[in-house]
Design an enzyme around this catalytic site. Sequence first.
Site, PDB file in Angstrom:
ATOM      1  N   GLY A  64       5.160   5.625  -4.115  1.00  0.00           N
ATOM      2  CA  GLY A  64       5.649   5.776  -5.608  1.00  0.00           C
ATOM      3  C   GLY A  64       5.007   4.701  -6.385  1.00  0.00           C
ATOM      4  O   GLY A  64       4.043   4.432  -6.148  1.00  0.00           O
ATOM      5  N   ASP A 177      -0.488  -3.718   6.179  1.00  0.00           N
ATOM      6  CA  ASP A 177      -1.019  -2.945   5.020  1.00  0.00           C
ATOM      7  C   ASP A 177      -1.471  -4.047   3.979  1.00  0.00           C
ATOM      8  O   ASP A 177      -1.379  -3.879   2.856  1.00  0.00           O
ATOM      9  CB  ASP A 177      -0.197  -2.234   4.221  1.00  0.00           C
ATOM     10  CG  ASP A 177      -0.965  -0.944   3.429  1.00  0.00           C
ATOM     11  OD1 ASP A 177      -2.005  -0.860   3.813  1.00  0.00           O
ATOM     12  OD2 ASP A 177      -0.171  -0.482   2.588  1.00  0.00           O
TER      13      ASP A 177
END
Length: 355
Positions: A64, A177
């Site tokens: 997003g 990540d």
Amino acid sequence: MAAISPEHRRQDAAKGIKLVPILSRFNSVKMSRKRLVGMFEYPSLEAATEKFSESNMLGVGGFGRVYKAAFDAGVTAAVKRLDGGGPDCEKEFENELDLLGRIRHPNIVSLLGFCIHEGNHYIVYELMEKGSLETQLHGSSHGSTLSWHIRMKIALDTARGLEYLHEHCSPPVIHRDLKSSNILLDSDFNAKIADFGLAVSSGSVNKGSVKLSGTLGYVAPEYLLDAAMSISGKLTEKSDVYAFGVVLLELLMGRKPVEKMSPSQCQSIVTWAMPQLTDRSKLPSIVDPVIKDTMDPKHLYQVAAVAVLCVQAEPSYRPLITDVLHSLVPLVPTELGGTLRAGEPPSPNLRNSPC
């Protein structure tokens, strides 16, 4: 925690914010560890972001977009709007609320609240005024605002955040990540790790396989190799250390983790830099021109040594993030959170330095 008066509840509700416990369906959060977070009403988010206008967009992530939000009384925040609504999106949303609802550390971004509206999910964080390290390094300014000492401070702050996840969380948390776009900077260039949607606890890793996730250029080679062979990826804290080493190379050289050599060929920063990082005669030539010749050469060699160890192909050769942290502290001035004083040489702390 002191009780919240009815009057304060009314005031918060009027502003579109109310304090609630993390939802019980986030079953990985034990009852005793629940904390109150803000549940934002959707109209307040829409108003604060000017209906999620493009002019307020701060960045785009895997699930997003992130927007700047300006609430009443001059309060600002960042709002991530998760797109898709599928199971992966739902899992990231729950995972981030779970972990950030429990974590409190100066070098990890703070969770302010959340919102669920018509099947869409929103997470509200503290606003980091300088944006991401990726934007600062690879955006229009090309790192011009990042001096050598500021870059070392950012590396040290990031190492402190990772050390907290690896050594002080129970069970340890693997971010999975870590990258320059997930390292955010405040107005004083204090760095905080963000985006915990893919993070896992070491306990859950040991219970079963974890599918490959991450960003090309930052994913540790042993994890990629196992995924290519369709077997469970070897995910450990050393995977985060590898990603940290790539970020350190970005800070050192001002280059992106993966660069196109031709329309059909790419090269990683690790592959390109490794032969030169271990050669003192070549090392100065690959340093970002913005900071070239602005640091003590001994400091440069020490940082290169740390980076080389972090990106070793064999995980057991990589240092613990605690060792990395201790090696960086002497390279950062005292006023920026380290122990370096003017005119003081660095004191190497990592063993087996290749430089």
